[in-house]
Design an enzyme around this catalytic site. Structure first.
Site, PDB file in Angstrom:
ATOM      1  N   GLU A  12       1.001  -1.539  -0.144  1.00  0.00           N
ATOM      2  CA  GLU A  12      -0.096   0.029  -0.091  1.00  0.00           C
ATOM      3  C   GLU A  12       0.778   1.220  -0.215  1.00  0.00           C
ATOM      4  O   GLU A  12       0.677   1.816  -0.327  1.00  0.00           O
ATOM      5  CB  GLU A  12      -1.046   0.522   0.919  1.00  0.00           C
ATOM      6  CG  GLU A  12      -2.176  -1.419   1.263  1.00  0.00           C
ATOM      7  CD  GLU A  12      -2.319  -1.161   2.738  1.00  0.00           C
ATOM      8  OE1 GLU A  12      -3.684  -2.086   2.970  1.00  0.00           O
ATOM      9  OE2 GLU A  12      -1.852  -0.986   3.200  1.00  0.00           O
ATOM     10  N   ASP A 215     -12.421  -9.035   2.996  1.00  0.00           N
ATOM     11  CA  ASP A 215     -12.875  -9.836   3.341  1.00  0.00           C
ATOM     12  C   ASP A 215     -13.754  -9.764   3.740  1.00  0.00           C
ATOM     13  O   ASP A 215     -14.230  -8.426   4.469  1.00  0.00           O
ATOM     14  CB  ASP A 215     -11.135 -10.593   3.597  1.00  0.00           C
ATOM     15  CG  ASP A 215     -11.012 -10.220   5.103  1.00  0.00           C
ATOM     16  OD1 ASP A 215      -9.287  -8.874   5.022  1.00  0.00           O
ATOM     17  OD2 ASP A 215     -11.202 -10.032   6.249  1.00  0.00           O
TER      18      ASP A 215
HETATM   19  N1  ADE Z   1      -7.643  -6.180   7.840  1.00  0.00           N
HETATM   20  C1  ADE Z   1      -7.960  -6.876   6.500  1.00  0.00           C
HETATM   21  N2  ADE Z   1      -9.476  -7.888   6.839  1.00  0.00           N
HETATM   22  C2  ADE Z   1      -9.014  -7.925   8.545  1.00  0.00           C
HETATM   23  C3  ADE Z   1      -9.114  -8.928   9.348  1.00  0.00           C
HETATM   24  N3  ADE Z   1     -10.208 -10.562   8.561  1.00  0.00           N
HETATM   25  N4  ADE Z   1      -9.445  -8.356  10.557  1.00  0.00           N
HETATM   26  C4  ADE Z   1      -7.795  -8.398  10.837  1.00  0.00           C
HETATM   27  N5  ADE Z   1      -7.466  -7.259   9.831  1.00  0.00           N
HETATM   28  C5  ADE Z   1      -8.130  -7.519   8.586  1.00  0.00           C
END
Ligand code: ADE
Length: 250
Positions: A12, A215
């Site tokens: 990033e 996610d």
């Molecule tokens: N950053 C991106 N996805 C995450 C997740 N599932 N848990 C913690 N930090 C994150």
């Protein structure tokens, strides 16, 4: 204006640095701080690494050593509410450390001796980040949206709200529900934001944060996160920081 830009992942921040005019570099505390300019504003960008301590130390360096006048965090997050899908964007209004629990000495979630369990962001920065996110989605166009693929073809949404932070990657129903029990209004979960928000509050430093959902904080979170990181995280971070800087008054 001198703006400190933080991201947890090298992908990033490398993209943000690539977008800046010629940059100098300083190595301090195990991190590389890149200096450059965009749209007439000075930028100091750093890859903090993952987690609250790493992010807090990098934020302190930006403030104390580099004299930034505001701090902006950009990165990925796990979505916590059903309406949010991969590719959607959250601009933080408030941040909570979901893993802070010094009870019974202090109420759960409260950062001891601060009286705070929720750290705010600066409304003017949040407003510019939100506008920057909308402009970014427009500018990146169809190719970018295709890269997101998993978003069911729908244009990503931009939401404002609460972000939960903790030193844990959330990748399953039980831990996801655990975070939501503690912070029922959290839109997403990540591992740095509330630590930087705490530092900025302590130093009286304006602060804003923007996260793209990578996610669903579920069983496929690790693979989904890696995929978003490889395909879209850098492009998103660079574009949104560019739009943000372009929107700042000279
Ligand atoms: N950053 C991106 N996805 C995450 C997740 N599932 N848990 C913690 N930090 C994150």
């Amino acid at each position: 204006m001198r703006v400190g830009v933080l991201g947890a992942m090298p992908e990033e921040v490398a993209a943000v640095i690539g977008m800046l005019g010629p940059a100098g570099r300083t190595h301090a505390g195990g991190r590389d701080y890149a200096r450059g300019t965009h749209a007439g504003h000075e930028v100091v960008a750093v890859h903090s690494r993952i987690g609250k301590v790493a992010a807090a130390s990098a934020a302190v360096e930006l403030i104390v050593r580099f004299g930034v006048e505001q701090v902006v965090f950009t990165g990925l997050a796990g979505g916590l509410c059903r309406g949010l899908r991969v590719g959607d964007i959250v601009v933080g209004d408030g941040l909570v450390q979901h893993d802070m629990d010094a009870s019974p000495l202090f109420p759960a979630l409260e950062v001891p001796l601060t009286g705070c369990s929720r750290f705010g962001t600066t409304p003017a920065i949040a407003h510019r980040l939100e506008a920057g996110a909308r402009a970014t989605l427009g500018a990146l166009g169809e190719g970018f949206l295709r890269e997101l693929g998993v978003n069911g073809g729908r244009r990503p949404a931009v939401r404002r709200g609460v972000i939960a932070t903790g030193d844990r990657f959330i990748a399953g129903a039980e831990s996801r529900e655990g975070v939501l029990r503690l912070v029922p209004d959290a839109l997403c979960v990540e591992m740095e934001g509330a630590a930087v928000a705490q530092v900025c509050q302590e130093y009286g430093m304006p602060f804003g944060i923007i996260r793209m959902i990578s996610d669903g904080a579920d069983e496929t979170a690790a693979a989904d996160f890696a995929s978003a990181l490889g395909r879209v995280a850098g492009g998103f971070a660079a574009a949104v920081v560019a739009r943000y800087l372009e929107s700042l008054p000279a």
